[in-house]
Design an enzyme around this catalytic site. Sequence first.
Site, PDB file in Angstrom:
ATOM      1  N   ARG A 243       0.390   3.363  -3.179  1.00 44.58           N
ATOM      2  CA  ARG A 243      -0.349   4.779  -2.943  1.00 44.58           C
ATOM      3  C   ARG A 243       0.484   5.898  -3.559  1.00 44.58           C
ATOM      4  NH1 ARG A 243      -0.045   4.627   1.917  1.00 44.58           N
ATOM      5  NH2 ARG A 243      -2.171   3.775   2.187  1.00 44.58           N
TER       6      ARG A 243
ATOM      7  N   SER B 279       0.814  -1.298   0.076  1.00 45.95           N
ATOM      8  CA  SER B 279       0.024   0.051  -0.034  1.00 45.95           C
ATOM      9  C   SER B 279       0.689   1.140   0.078  1.00 45.95           C
ATOM     10  CB  SER B 279      -0.998   0.078   1.247  1.00 45.95           C
ATOM     11  OG  SER B 279      -0.219   0.320   2.363  1.00 45.95           O
TER      12      SER B 279
ATOM     13  N   ASN C  75      -0.680   7.915  -7.001  1.00 46.34           N
ATOM     14  CA  ASN C  75      -1.023   9.639  -6.967  1.00 46.34           C
ATOM     15  C   ASN C  75      -0.094  10.040  -7.910  1.00 46.34           C
ATOM     16  OD1 ASN C  75      -2.864  10.599  -4.894  1.00 46.34           O
ATOM     17  ND2 ASN C  75      -2.004   8.892  -4.037  1.00 46.34           N
TER      18      ASN C  75
END
Lengths: 156, 284
Positions: free
Chosen positions: B216, B212, B220
């Site tokens: 992440r 994660s 992004n």
Amino acid sequence: MNVTATLIGQMIVFSILIWFIKGVLWEPMLKVLEDRKARIADGLAAAEKGKHEEELARQHALDELKKAKAEAAEIVAQAQKRASEIVDEAKNAAVEEAGRVKVAAQADIEQEVSRARESLRSQVSALAIAGAEKILGREVDAKAHAKALDELAAQI
Amino acid sequence: MSESNAPAISSPVEYIQHHLTNWSVGVEHGEQVKIVDFSVFHVDVFLFSVLLAGLFAFFAWKIGKNLNPDRPTGAQNVVETLLEFVNQQVKDIFPNADRLIGPLALTIFVWVLLMNAMDFLPVDLLPALAGGIASLFGADPHHVYLKVVPTTNLDTTFGLALSVFALIIFYNIKHKGLWGYTKQFLFHPFGPYLMPVNIVMTAIEEVAKPVSLGLRLFGNMFAGELLFLLIALLAFSVWAMPAQIALGTLWAIFHMLVVPLQAFIFMLLTIVYLGLASQNDEHH
């Protein structure tokens, strides 16, 4: 969008960077910050202590002042007492002296009086004989009338 | 501008693909690289991340050398504020942190922030520059590839995430012992009677942490980069220019929020994960 050998390189760079930042920036700066914090805390504590001590000193000074004032008042009271004592003593001494002088003067006077009386007494018989001689017209033997003359002198 | 945008106007797909291709060794450019292939090395990712790491290290060295304990000025003030902020986060989340967590968190925050911030450079600036320089040496600028944002690459984000994962395992073993850490796999969360389920659950839980973290940040930044590229495509006609400028400005402003936020989240989650790894209580 894939995982390649770059991953290994990035991990190595990351590790070196952490190690470098820890040694060069983090540790020294944290030490500086902690030192500064400690110094500020010390300064504040010292200021607090100084304030407390100043308060104590002021209290002490006030106490001392009060004590000194009390002492001064006591000294003044003592001095006044002593002064009045001295005055009293002087007065007593003067009265005594005056009494003594008076007594001496009276003694002198009495002495003078008795001396005058004595000298008068010694001259009375001569006067009386001289008077009697004038009256009788002749010499009076003083020895023969010594008794009467002594009585006369004693009357004076 | 118009020269470098020329391919964008003629073929948008090629333009975007060109921009999304790394300068690599070990593979023909434009060729599909397998999802995990350790024979490939992305030069641009490594180059920019090392340059930014060097920049950070240089400033850290310069500021660390000239520390003024009584009268901090300029850059030292900024770095002190940043360092105290990071240190406060570490103290709040992870009270018994050892001396490694702080520098780790600071390094993650600043380095990720710097790498993310490469997104603010105009998407064509450095690739066009690289193409220009390459053409001076006689190369075809269309075959010069450069991706300037290191965090839009899984290597960087997973490089960080896997380093953090290694530290998670290290701290788990350090604080719980090897047997304590193993027990966590065996008896957590359902007790000893569902041991196989426990092993699977805990393994997923542990593996989810680096995955994660890495995905992440990658997602992004990659999405942000892609949107900048799409906005750059609006330069196809003079009439679309105002829209390009408006959208580019808006997205840049929004991205200014995303860039430090992602760096902060990465740092914060790292501290949280390591804090959890260092907890020695078994009553959960």
